[in-house]
Design a protein around this motif. Structure first.
Motif, PDB file in Angstrom:
ATOM      1  N   LYS A 129       1.461   7.254   2.807  1.00  0.00           N
ATOM      2  CA  LYS A 129       1.491   8.096   2.345  1.00  0.00           C
ATOM      3  C   LYS A 129       2.251   9.129   1.654  1.00  0.00           C
ATOM      4  O   LYS A 129       3.006   9.754   1.249  1.00  0.00           O
ATOM      5  CB  LYS A 129       0.170   8.990   2.115  1.00  0.00           C
ATOM      6  N   GLY A 130       2.991   9.630   3.357  1.00  0.00           N
ATOM      7  CA  GLY A 130       4.421   9.725   3.951  1.00  0.00           C
ATOM      8  C   GLY A 130       5.573   9.504   2.265  1.00  0.00           C
ATOM      9  O   GLY A 130       6.281  10.842   2.136  1.00  0.00           O
ATOM     10  N   GLN A 131       5.157   8.474   2.060  1.00  0.00           N
ATOM     11  CA  GLN A 131       6.545   7.985   1.405  1.00  0.00           C
ATOM     12  C   GLN A 131       6.472   8.180  -0.123  1.00  0.00           C
ATOM     13  O   GLN A 131       7.518   9.211  -1.043  1.00  0.00           O
ATOM     14  CB  GLN A 131       6.801   6.457   0.991  1.00  0.00           C
ATOM     15  N   TRP A 132       5.370   8.800  -0.474  1.00  0.00           N
ATOM     16  CA  TRP A 132       4.800   9.032  -2.027  1.00  0.00           C
ATOM     17  C   TRP A 132       4.711  10.586  -2.055  1.00  0.00           C
ATOM     18  O   TRP A 132       5.795  11.431  -2.810  1.00  0.00           O
ATOM     19  CB  TRP A 132       3.301   9.401  -2.396  1.00  0.00           C
ATOM     20  N   GLU A 133       4.597  10.974  -0.984  1.00  0.00           N
ATOM     21  CA  GLU A 133       4.613  12.803  -0.173  1.00  0.00           C
ATOM     22  C   GLU A 133       5.924  13.056  -0.461  1.00  0.00           C
ATOM     23  O   GLU A 133       7.017  13.844  -0.889  1.00  0.00           O
ATOM     24  CB  GLU A 133       4.319  13.022   0.618  1.00  0.00           C
ATOM     25  N   GLY A 134       7.161  11.867  -0.179  1.00  0.00           N
ATOM     26  CA  GLY A 134       8.658  12.578  -0.321  1.00  0.00           C
ATOM     27  C   GLY A 134       8.672  12.616  -1.425  1.00  0.00           C
ATOM     28  O   GLY A 134      10.375  13.519  -1.974  1.00  0.00           O
ATOM     29  N   THR A 149       7.423  13.033  -4.129  1.00  0.00           N
ATOM     30  CA  THR A 149       7.582  14.577  -5.278  1.00  0.00           C
ATOM     31  C   THR A 149       7.889  15.482  -4.603  1.00  0.00           C
ATOM     32  O   THR A 149       7.807  16.421  -4.928  1.00  0.00           O
ATOM     33  CB  THR A 149       5.582  14.268  -4.447  1.00  0.00           C
ATOM     34  N   ALA A 150       8.530  15.402  -3.454  1.00  0.00           N
ATOM     35  CA  ALA A 150       8.910  16.847  -2.158  1.00  0.00           C
ATOM     36  C   ALA A 150      10.005  16.811  -3.180  1.00  0.00           C
ATOM     37  O   ALA A 150      10.500  18.227  -3.080  1.00  0.00           O
ATOM     38  CB  ALA A 150       9.179  16.509  -1.245  1.00  0.00           C
ATOM     39  N   ASN A 161       9.058   8.471  -8.925  1.00  0.00           N
ATOM     40  CA  ASN A 161       8.166   7.703  -7.322  1.00  0.00           C
ATOM     41  C   ASN A 161       8.355   6.280  -7.383  1.00  0.00           C
ATOM     42  O   ASN A 161       8.378   5.869  -6.558  1.00  0.00           O
ATOM     43  CB  ASN A 161       6.913   8.400  -6.678  1.00  0.00           C
TER      44      ASN A 161
END
Length: 233
Positions: A127-132, A134-135, A143
């Motif tokens: 999920k960190g890949q998605w969050e990165g 989005t950030a 994304n």
């Protein structure tokens, strides 16, 4: 012309009956391949759409994709072939060519399973890949295309190639709606009254044709899986 030359060569090696039989089965194999490719390409396109809908931020789209996948995974492929190849023509009084009915049935079947394979690959990405993404201001589509999909493709390829084997074997059911594939011609020869056309001889030969189509894909799938695991380590 090329088909006739091949049959003549087989006759010179195996004799009249078995040479002609192998020539017929070899010619029928091309229709099995065409149907498999049609189902795989069509199912891949529809499956890709369903995969994106299944992970989209919109709940109605996710529900629709889930219902589609659940529905076509729950219906046996044989039943789809019966409905599209035999039921629809009788009920609506229209002519549905066997190749069209078989293509649609296998496309629906393939899309439902490929969608789940690809969804699993996408959701295996941390999920960190998605969050990165989005950030840094990326939209869901950006994304998915630029960060998530390139990583998920490597994970999904072995399973996707492996599923192609199920598609090829699934085409063998299309004989029930008179699609001129390998299984139908094998059954016609086995049911004939010709000398040497015993089912216990013909069907193993047909099985060898399917083996020749599926075994290389099985080896390729295992090779890709080992290569992926090695790269990950």
């Amino acid at each position: 012309m090329e088909s006739r030359k091949m049959t003549d060569l087989l006759i010179s090696i195996f004799g009249d009956f078995y040479g002609n039989m192998l020539g017929i089965l070899l010619n029928a194999t091309q229709w099995t391949i065409y149907l498999s490719l049609t189902a795989f390409v069509g199912g891949g396109i529809v499956g890709l759409v369903m995969t994106v809908l299944k992970i989209s931020p919109s709940k109605p789209l996710r529900v629709f994709a889930s219902m589609y996948i659940w529905f076509f995974q729950s219906i046996p492929l044989l039943m789809l072939l019966f409905i599209l190849g035999l039921g629809v023509p009788v009920f609506f009084s229209i002519d549905v060519p066997p190749w069209l009915a078989a293509s649609v049935a296998l496309t629906l079947f393939t899309s439902a399973y490929l969608s789940e394979v690809w969804r699993g690959a996408l959701q295996s990405i941390p999920k960190g890949q998605w969050e990165g993404g989005t950030a840094v201001g990326m939209t869901f589509s950006q994304n998915l295309i630029y960060i998530i999909a390139p990583q998920a493709i490597r994970i999904a390829i072995p399973s996707t190639v492996g599923f192609m084997i199920q598609v090829i074997k699934g085409t063998s059911m299309a004989y029930i709606i008179n699609y001129d594939d390998l299984m139908r011609w094998g059954k016609k020869i086995a049911n004939s009254q010709l000398d040497g056309a015993e089912p216990f001889i013909i069907f193993p030969i047909v099985g060898l044709f399917y083996f020749a189509l599926c075994f290389p894909l099985s080896c390729l799938s295992k090779h890709l899986e080992k290569r992926l695991n090695t790269q990950n380590r």
